[in-house]
Scaffold this motif. Structure first.
Motif, PDB file in Angstrom:
ATOM      1  N   PHE A  40       0.852  -6.422  -2.142  1.00 14.66           N
ATOM      2  CA  PHE A  40       2.197  -6.972  -2.237  1.00 14.66           C
ATOM      3  C   PHE A  40       2.253  -8.292  -1.481  1.00 14.66           C
ATOM      4  O   PHE A  40       1.388  -8.603  -0.651  1.00 14.66           O
ATOM      5  N   ALA A  41       3.277  -9.083  -1.797  1.00 14.44           N
ATOM      6  CA  ALA A  41       3.536 -10.338  -1.093  1.00 14.44           C
ATOM      7  C   ALA A  41       4.817 -10.181  -0.297  1.00 14.44           C
ATOM      8  O   ALA A  41       5.795  -9.590  -0.770  1.00 14.44           O
ATOM      9  N   VAL A  42       4.829 -10.703   0.913  1.00 13.62           N
ATOM     10  CA  VAL A  42       5.987 -10.563   1.780  1.00 13.62           C
ATOM     11  C   VAL A  42       6.241 -11.893   2.496  1.00 13.62           C
ATOM     12  O   VAL A  42       5.307 -12.651   2.791  1.00 13.62           O
ATOM     13  N   ARG A  43       7.514 -12.182   2.752  1.00  7.84           N
ATOM     14  CA  ARG A  43       7.887 -13.392   3.491  1.00  7.84           C
ATOM     15  C   ARG A  43       9.111 -13.091   4.344  1.00  7.84           C
ATOM     16  O   ARG A  43      10.052 -12.443   3.875  1.00  7.84           O
ATOM     17  N   THR A  44       9.093 -13.536   5.585  1.00  8.97           N
ATOM     18  CA  THR A  44      10.260 -13.403   6.462  1.00  8.97           C
ATOM     19  C   THR A  44      10.677 -14.792   6.927  1.00  8.97           C
ATOM     20  O   THR A  44       9.828 -15.677   7.107  1.00  8.97           O
ATOM     21  N   PRO A  45      11.988 -15.018   7.107  1.00  4.64           N
ATOM     22  CA  PRO A  45      12.444 -16.327   7.589  1.00  4.64           C
ATOM     23  C   PRO A  45      11.903 -16.616   8.984  1.00  4.64           C
ATOM     24  O   PRO A  45      11.553 -15.706   9.742  1.00  4.64           O
ATOM     25  N   ALA A  46      11.836 -17.883   9.305  1.00  7.62           N
ATOM     26  CA  ALA A  46      11.388 -18.271  10.644  1.00  7.62           C
ATOM     27  C   ALA A  46      12.291 -17.642  11.691  1.00  7.62           C
ATOM     28  O   ALA A  46      13.519 -17.690  11.586  1.00  7.62           O
ATOM     29  N   GLY A  47      11.690 -17.008  12.675  1.00  7.76           N
ATOM     30  CA  GLY A  47      12.447 -16.374  13.741  1.00  7.76           C
ATOM     31  C   GLY A  47      12.878 -14.957  13.441  1.00  7.76           C
ATOM     32  O   GLY A  47      13.498 -14.309  14.288  1.00  7.76           O
ATOM     33  N   SER A  48      12.582 -14.440  12.223  1.00 12.92           N
ATOM     34  CA  SER A  48      12.964 -13.076  11.857  1.00 12.92           C
ATOM     35  C   SER A  48      11.723 -12.274  11.483  1.00 12.92           C
ATOM     36  O   SER A  48      10.653 -12.826  11.217  1.00 12.92           O
ATOM     37  N   ALA A  49      11.880 -10.962  11.451  1.00 14.53           N
ATOM     38  CA  ALA A  49      10.781 -10.073  11.087  1.00 14.53           C
ATOM     39  C   ALA A  49      11.321  -8.950  10.215  1.00 14.53           C
ATOM     40  O   ALA A  49      12.528  -8.683  10.185  1.00 14.53           O
ATOM     41  N   GLY A  50      10.440  -8.289   9.493  1.00 13.69           N
ATOM     42  CA  GLY A  50      10.839  -7.177   8.638  1.00 13.69           C
ATOM     43  C   GLY A  50       9.810  -6.064   8.682  1.00 13.69           C
ATOM     44  O   GLY A  50       8.682  -6.248   9.163  1.00 13.69           O
ATOM     45  N   TYR A  51      10.207  -4.929   8.179  1.00 17.82           N
ATOM     46  CA  TYR A  51       9.321  -3.763   8.246  1.00 17.82           C
ATOM     47  C   TYR A  51       9.668  -2.821   7.099  1.00 17.82           C
ATOM     48  O   TYR A  51      10.837  -2.675   6.729  1.00 17.82           O
ATOM     49  N   PHE A  52       8.663  -2.190   6.512  1.00 18.48           N
ATOM     50  CA  PHE A  52       8.919  -1.108   5.564  1.00 18.48           C
ATOM     51  C   PHE A  52       7.783  -0.107   5.649  1.00 18.48           C
ATOM     52  O   PHE A  52       6.704  -0.393   6.178  1.00 18.48           O
ATOM     53  N   GLN A  53       8.019   1.076   5.123  1.00 18.15           N
ATOM     54  CA  GLN A  53       6.977   2.084   5.032  1.00 18.15           C
ATOM     55  C   GLN A  53       7.031   2.717   3.651  1.00 18.15           C
ATOM     56  O   GLN A  53       8.040   2.629   2.947  1.00 18.15           O
ATOM     57  N   MET A  54       5.937   3.348   3.258  1.00 19.35           N
ATOM     58  CA  MET A  54       5.849   4.012   1.962  1.00 19.35           C
ATOM     59  C   MET A  54       5.834   5.517   2.178  1.00 19.35           C
ATOM     60  O   MET A  54       5.256   6.015   3.145  1.00 19.35           O
ATOM     61  N   GLU A  55       6.481   6.222   1.251  1.00 16.63           N
ATOM     62  CA  GLU A  55       6.582   7.669   1.371  1.00 16.63           C
ATOM     63  C   GLU A  55       6.323   8.314   0.020  1.00 16.63           C
ATOM     64  O   GLU A  55       6.736   7.792  -1.019  1.00 16.63           O
ATOM     65  N   ASP A  56       5.607   9.451   0.008  1.00 17.84           N
ATOM     66  CA  ASP A  56       5.424  10.166  -1.249  1.00 17.84           C
ATOM     67  C   ASP A  56       6.459  11.279  -1.360  1.00 17.84           C
ATOM     68  O   ASP A  56       7.277  11.487  -0.457  1.00 17.84           O
ATOM     69  N   GLN A  57       6.449  12.000  -2.472  1.00 15.59           N
ATOM     70  CA  GLN A  57       7.484  13.003  -2.718  1.00 15.59           C
ATOM     71  C   GLN A  57       7.364  14.217  -1.804  1.00 15.59           C
ATOM     72  O   GLN A  57       8.293  15.008  -1.708  1.00 15.59           O
TER      73      GLN A  57
END
Length: 339
Positions: A281-298
């Motif tokens: 995947f491709a990801v981008r966060t604005p300058a000075g900010s951060a992001g996070y995600f996780q993946m989950e199965d059923q």
């Protein structure tokens, strides 16, 4: 009173049996006001020996919606004239000697006066492809669809599909080993004997490299449910790869305390047949900010892709093995959920 009722009922049932056994089978058109048409065959352009797959002309009457068969094998009706008195028919590639039958939708039929006898061409095998262990392989050549039997080292194997230029064969019932050299032999309906092909290589199953797209957002829609603001934006040449649109989310930063939302795939992506799959995947966060995600199965198992992304406004492409770093239990490759 009980005895009288019993005997009367027995007599009634006996009467039903006698009535039922007294019925006679009647002709299909009997007792109908409609005069069901019967196809008529007055002339067939060939008789006796005829080449398989050749086109013939049939003349007669009542050929509307006709089904043409020979010994139960259906022929292909190429055309029927406007008066429904003449049609062009292509004979099947494999059939036994028999009469040509023309039937209509009312199951009324006529048959030709003379038998048609199939004439099979010579068969030439030009190539036997390598045999992937436990899988299918092709035999190529001319008129190979009239091959009736295929053997690997004397063991019969089934023919799955037939075309004049190639047949597809299943080797899955045999215990073959990669690196093994086998002989492939044939029986045919054609007049010639087909030479045995020796030293055919058994190879490891072919691994197909392909991608399975979970989300691409190119239709302008997303399936995110949670706190705002979520949208699909167009990035033009700024987007990495061959994409134009991307999903973007601006939401309060709760850290580890709270999930802002989730996005679930409408179709369960089945990666169970993949060998060593990667999630990219491709990801981008604005300058000075951060992001996070996780993946989950059923099953509730989850995994992280690092603990937060901070790209300072630049796109970053991340690709990691899908089967690694799962927590909570064994990863279920049949179902994914992104949150």
């Amino acid at each position: 009173m009980k005895n009288i009722l019993k005997y009367s009922l027995f007599s009634f049932l006996l009467g039903l049996v006698v009535f039922a056994t007294g019925c006679e089978e009647k002709e299909l058109s009997e007792d109908y006001d409609i005069n069901w048409p019967i196809p008529e065959i007055t002339e067939v352009s060939v008789a006796g020996d005829v080449a398989i797959g050749s086109q013939i002309t049939v003349k007669g009457a009542y050929f509307a919606d006709a089904v043409v068969t020979i010994n139960g094998i259906e022929c292909t009706v190429i055309s029927v004239n406007d008066t429904e008195t003449e049609m062009t028919v292509e004979l099947p590639r494999i059939f036994e000697q028999g009469l040509l039958r023309v039937a209509n939708v009312f199951n009324r039929y006529s048959e030709s006066d003379e038998l048609l006898n199939p004439v099979y061409p010579e068969v030439t095998v030009t190539k036997v492809n390598d045999i992937p262990q436990g899988l299918q392989f092709k035999v190529e050549g001319e008129n190979v669809d009239v091959i009736s039997e295929v053997y690997i080292d004397g063991e019969s194997v089934p023919i799955l599909t037939r075309e004049p230029s190639e047949i597809l064969i299943n080797s899955g019932e045999l215990d073959l080993k990669p690196g093994q050299l086998v002989s492939v032999s044939f029986k045919s309906l054609g007049p010639n004997a087909i030479p045995e092909v020796a030293n055919v290589n058994v190879i490891y199953p072919f691994i197909e490299y392909k991608e399975l797209i979970i989300w691409d957002f190119e239709d302008g829609n997303h399936h995110y449910v949670g706190e705002p603001t979520a949208s699909v934006a167009s990035g033009g040449s700024d987007c990495p790869g061959n994409v134009d649109k991307f999903f973007q989310l601006r939401a309060p930063g709760y850290g580890w305390d709270k999930v802002t939302g989730e996005m679930t795939s409408e179709e369960v992506p089945d990666v169970s047949t993949f060998i060593n799959p990667y999630l990219t995947f491709a990801v981008r966060t604005p300058a000075g900010s951060a992001g996070y995600f996780q993946m989950e199965d059923q099953n509730g198992n989850w995994r992280h892709f690092g603990y937060g992304f901070k790209t300072d406004g630049e796109w970053m492409i991340i690709s990691q093995p899908l089967n690694e770093s799962w927590e909570g239990g064994e990863f279920d490759t049949r179902a994914l959920n992104l949150s």
